[in-house]
Design an enzyme around this catalytic site. Structure first.
Site, PDB file in Angstrom:
ATOM      1  N   ASN A  92      33.071  39.133  36.061  1.00  0.00           N
ATOM      2  CA  ASN A  92      32.917  40.428  36.723  1.00  0.00           C
ATOM      3  C   ASN A  92      33.569  40.414  38.099  1.00  0.00           C
ATOM      4  OD1 ASN A  92      31.443  41.024  34.486  1.00  0.00           O
ATOM      5  ND2 ASN A  92      29.442  40.819  35.478  1.00  0.00           N
ATOM      6  N   HIS A 109      37.905  36.216  37.407  1.00  0.00           N
ATOM      7  CA  HIS A 109      38.817  37.370  37.298  1.00  0.00           C
ATOM      8  C   HIS A 109      38.987  38.094  38.632  1.00  0.00           C
ATOM      9  CE1 HIS A 109      38.212  37.784  32.634  1.00  0.00           C
ATOM     10  NE2 HIS A 109      38.975  36.767  32.969  1.00  0.00           N
ATOM     11  N   CYS A 117      47.567  40.238  49.459  1.00  0.00           N
ATOM     12  CA  CYS A 117      48.808  40.820  49.985  1.00  0.00           C
ATOM     13  C   CYS A 117      49.989  40.297  49.181  1.00  0.00           C
ATOM     14  CB  CYS A 117      48.980  40.489  51.465  1.00  0.00           C
ATOM     15  SG  CYS A 117      50.528  41.148  52.113  1.00  0.00           S
ATOM     16  N   THR A 176      28.617  39.192  27.577  1.00  0.00           N
ATOM     17  CA  THR A 176      30.081  39.259  27.415  1.00  0.00           C
ATOM     18  C   THR A 176      30.436  39.345  25.933  1.00  0.00           C
ATOM     19  OG1 THR A 176      32.197  38.153  27.858  1.00  0.00           O
ATOM     20  CG2 THR A 176      30.261  36.734  27.716  1.00  0.00           C
ATOM     21  N   ASN A 201      22.790  38.353  24.852  1.00  0.00           N
ATOM     22  CA  ASN A 201      23.633  39.563  24.806  1.00  0.00           C
ATOM     23  C   ASN A 201      22.874  40.672  24.091  1.00  0.00           C
ATOM     24  OD1 ASN A 201      26.409  40.206  25.641  1.00  0.00           O
ATOM     25  ND2 ASN A 201      26.706  40.807  23.508  1.00  0.00           N
ATOM     26  N   LEU A 202      23.262  41.902  24.410  1.00  0.00           N
ATOM     27  CA  LEU A 202      22.592  43.043  23.796  1.00  0.00           C
ATOM     28  C   LEU A 202      22.654  42.978  22.274  1.00  0.00           C
ATOM     29  CD1 LEU A 202      21.126  45.594  24.707  1.00  0.00           C
ATOM     30  CD2 LEU A 202      23.307  46.813  24.633  1.00  0.00           C
ATOM     31  N   GLU A 203      23.785  42.508  21.770  1.00  0.00           N
ATOM     32  CA  GLU A 203      23.993  42.420  20.315  1.00  0.00           C
ATOM     33  C   GLU A 203      24.858  41.183  20.060  1.00  0.00           C
ATOM     34  OE1 GLU A 203      26.030  46.128  20.013  1.00  0.00           O
ATOM     35  OE2 GLU A 203      27.847  45.290  20.909  1.00  0.00           O
TER      36      GLU A 203
HETATM   37  P1  OAD Z   1      32.873  43.843  27.446  1.00  0.00           P
HETATM   38  O1  OAD Z   1      32.765  45.298  27.764  1.00  0.00           O
HETATM   39  O2  OAD Z   1      33.986  43.411  26.563  1.00  0.00           O
HETATM   40  O3  OAD Z   1      31.519  43.336  26.759  1.00  0.00           O
HETATM   41  C1  OAD Z   1      30.286  43.612  27.325  1.00  0.00           C
HETATM   42  C2  OAD Z   1      29.216  42.957  26.471  1.00  0.00           C
HETATM   43  O4  OAD Z   1      27.970  43.179  27.099  1.00  0.00           O
HETATM   44  C3  OAD Z   1      29.104  43.544  25.053  1.00  0.00           C
HETATM   45  O5  OAD Z   1      29.033  42.466  24.109  1.00  0.00           O
HETATM   46  C4  OAD Z   1      27.783  44.314  25.070  1.00  0.00           C
HETATM   47  O6  OAD Z   1      27.085  44.265  23.844  1.00  0.00           O
HETATM   48  C5  OAD Z   1      27.006  43.576  26.141  1.00  0.00           C
HETATM   49  N1  OAD Z   1      26.003  44.398  26.836  1.00  0.00           N
HETATM   50  C6  OAD Z   1      26.045  45.717  27.147  1.00  0.00           C
HETATM   51  N2  OAD Z   1      24.943  46.093  27.810  1.00  0.00           N
HETATM   52  C7  OAD Z   1      24.171  44.985  27.930  1.00  0.00           C
HETATM   53  C8  OAD Z   1      22.887  44.709  28.510  1.00  0.00           C
HETATM   54  N3  OAD Z   1      22.175  45.658  29.117  1.00  0.00           N
HETATM   55  N4  OAD Z   1      22.410  43.448  28.439  1.00  0.00           N
HETATM   56  C9  OAD Z   1      23.113  42.466  27.818  1.00  0.00           C
HETATM   57  N5  OAD Z   1      24.319  42.659  27.257  1.00  0.00           N
HETATM   58  C10 OAD Z   1      24.845  43.891  27.315  1.00  0.00           C
HETATM   59  O7  OAD Z   1      32.895  43.062  28.843  1.00  0.00           O
HETATM   60  P2  OAD Z   1      33.330  41.549  29.144  1.00  0.00           P
HETATM   61  O8  OAD Z   1      32.997  40.656  28.006  1.00  0.00           O
HETATM   62  O9  OAD Z   1      32.812  41.197  30.476  1.00  0.00           O
HETATM   63  O10 OAD Z   1      38.924  41.439  32.179  1.00  0.00           O
HETATM   64  O11 OAD Z   1      34.905  41.715  29.232  1.00  0.00           O
HETATM   65  C11 OAD Z   1      35.674  40.569  29.500  1.00  0.00           C
HETATM   66  C12 OAD Z   1      36.896  40.963  30.274  1.00  0.00           C
HETATM   67  O12 OAD Z   1      37.588  42.014  29.588  1.00  0.00           O
HETATM   68  C13 OAD Z   1      36.622  41.569  31.640  1.00  0.00           C
HETATM   69  O13 OAD Z   1      36.400  40.606  32.647  1.00  0.00           O
HETATM   70  C14 OAD Z   1      37.861  42.359  31.909  1.00  0.00           C
HETATM   71  C15 OAD Z   1      38.002  43.010  30.555  1.00  0.00           C
HETATM   72  O14 OAD Z   1      39.236  43.440  30.190  1.00  0.00           O
HETATM   73  C16 OAD Z   1      40.008  41.831  32.865  1.00  0.00           C
HETATM   74  O15 OAD Z   1      40.129  42.970  33.299  1.00  0.00           O
HETATM   75  C17 OAD Z   1      41.018  40.757  33.058  1.00  0.00           C
END
Ligand code: OAD
Length: 233
Positions: A92, A109, A117, A176, A201-203
């Site tokens: 994050n 990230h 800069c 994630t 994780n949520l799912e």
């Molecule tokens: P994602 O949006 O891909 O995944 C979020 C995860 O969190 C999903 O599996 C949801 O089920 C879960 N989730 C949602 N709400 C939740 C809750 N209340 N409690 C627990 N889990 C929950 O986000 P990331 O995996 O962080 O990178 O994405 C990885 C990277 O992709 C990011 O850092 C970003 C993005 O593109 C860059 O921009 C380089």
């Protein structure tokens, strides 16, 4: 005496969802409303810097309106009370772990509240608007970009992360989707090192099957429960 001696934790957008920050890939998430190639690649920035700077300006504004939730606070408590080694790695770009009290957070990230800069390559704390092209506080050139890692760029501090994964006895992934490498591969690195692996994780995520144990529900509930368990030994 705690059961574990060395823990690596990876967090993603799901841990900040209950604070009110949009995730990327859930329904209504950021990548449904914006194209990755437009706002999260060096090529997109070269093509339309105003669009990209505006996108991160609005994410920075949204961040100023939210607060850490019980999941962030539980990890800060773990840092304070766990007697062994702990490395908290986050994908994050928000600062909610720090605001909750975690003093050491590895932002692989990058960070919304940091500017890079493109002239002098210095990083500086930044909490204002970038689309009006403010000068770099170090070299004065109006060439700041968000200090975030875009697709096609190398995440930060990978050597340190892999070293910690190679000697941890527990790897925990929180909120994630397991859709983006290299973070999505950390669970396999930890398994190679013989570590226990846990997903909160949520799912079930895309990589759920790689984890020895998966618990499903909101991070604001699962993380405090798990921290309580670890500290109880
Ligand atoms: P994602 O949006 O891909 O995944 C979020 C995860 O969190 C999903 O599996 C949801 O089920 C879960 N989730 C949602 N709400 C939740 C809750 N209340 N409690 C627990 N889990 C929950 O986000 P990331 O995996 O962080 O990178 O994405 C990885 C990277 O992709 C990011 O850092 C970003 C993005 O593109 C860059 O921009 C380089």
């Amino acid at each position: 005496m705690a059961e574990f001696e060395s823990i690596v934790i990876l967090t993603g957008a799901g841990i900040s969802a209950e604070s009110g920050i949009d995730t990327f890939r859930d329904a209504g998430g950021l990548w449904e409303r914006h194209r990755i190639e437009d706002v999260a690649t060096p090529e997109g920035f070269a093509r339309d810097p105003d669009l990209v700077l505006g996108f991160y300006d609005s994410r920075r504004e949204a961040l100023a309106k939210v607060e850490p939730n019980p999941a962030h606070r539980a990890l800060a408590r773990l840092e304070r009370e766990f007697p062994g080694d702990l490395l908290l790695v986050t994908q994050n770009v928000d600062d909610l772990h720090k605001r909750a009290g975690s003093s050491e957070v590895l932002h692989m990230h990058g960070e919304l509240l940091s500017a890079l800069c493109t002239s002098c390559e210095m990083r500086t704390p930044f909490d204002a608007t970038m689309s009006n092209r403010p000068p770099c506080p170090v070299c004065q050139a109006p060439t700041l970009r968000p200090d975030v890692v875009w697709f096609g760029e190398m995440p930060y501090q990978m050597d340190r992360i892999y070293a910690a994964l190679g000697k941890c006895d527990l790897f925990v992934s929180i909120g994630t989707s397991g859709a983006v490498y290299p973070a999505a591969g950390f669970v396999q690195e930890a398994r190679l090192a013989g570590a226990a692996t846990l997903e909160l994780n949520l799912e079930p995520s895309e990589g759920s099957h790689f984890f020895a144990e998966s618990r499903h529900g909101p991070a604001g509930q699962l993380v405090p429960e798990w921290v309580e368990e670890v500290l109880a030994g």
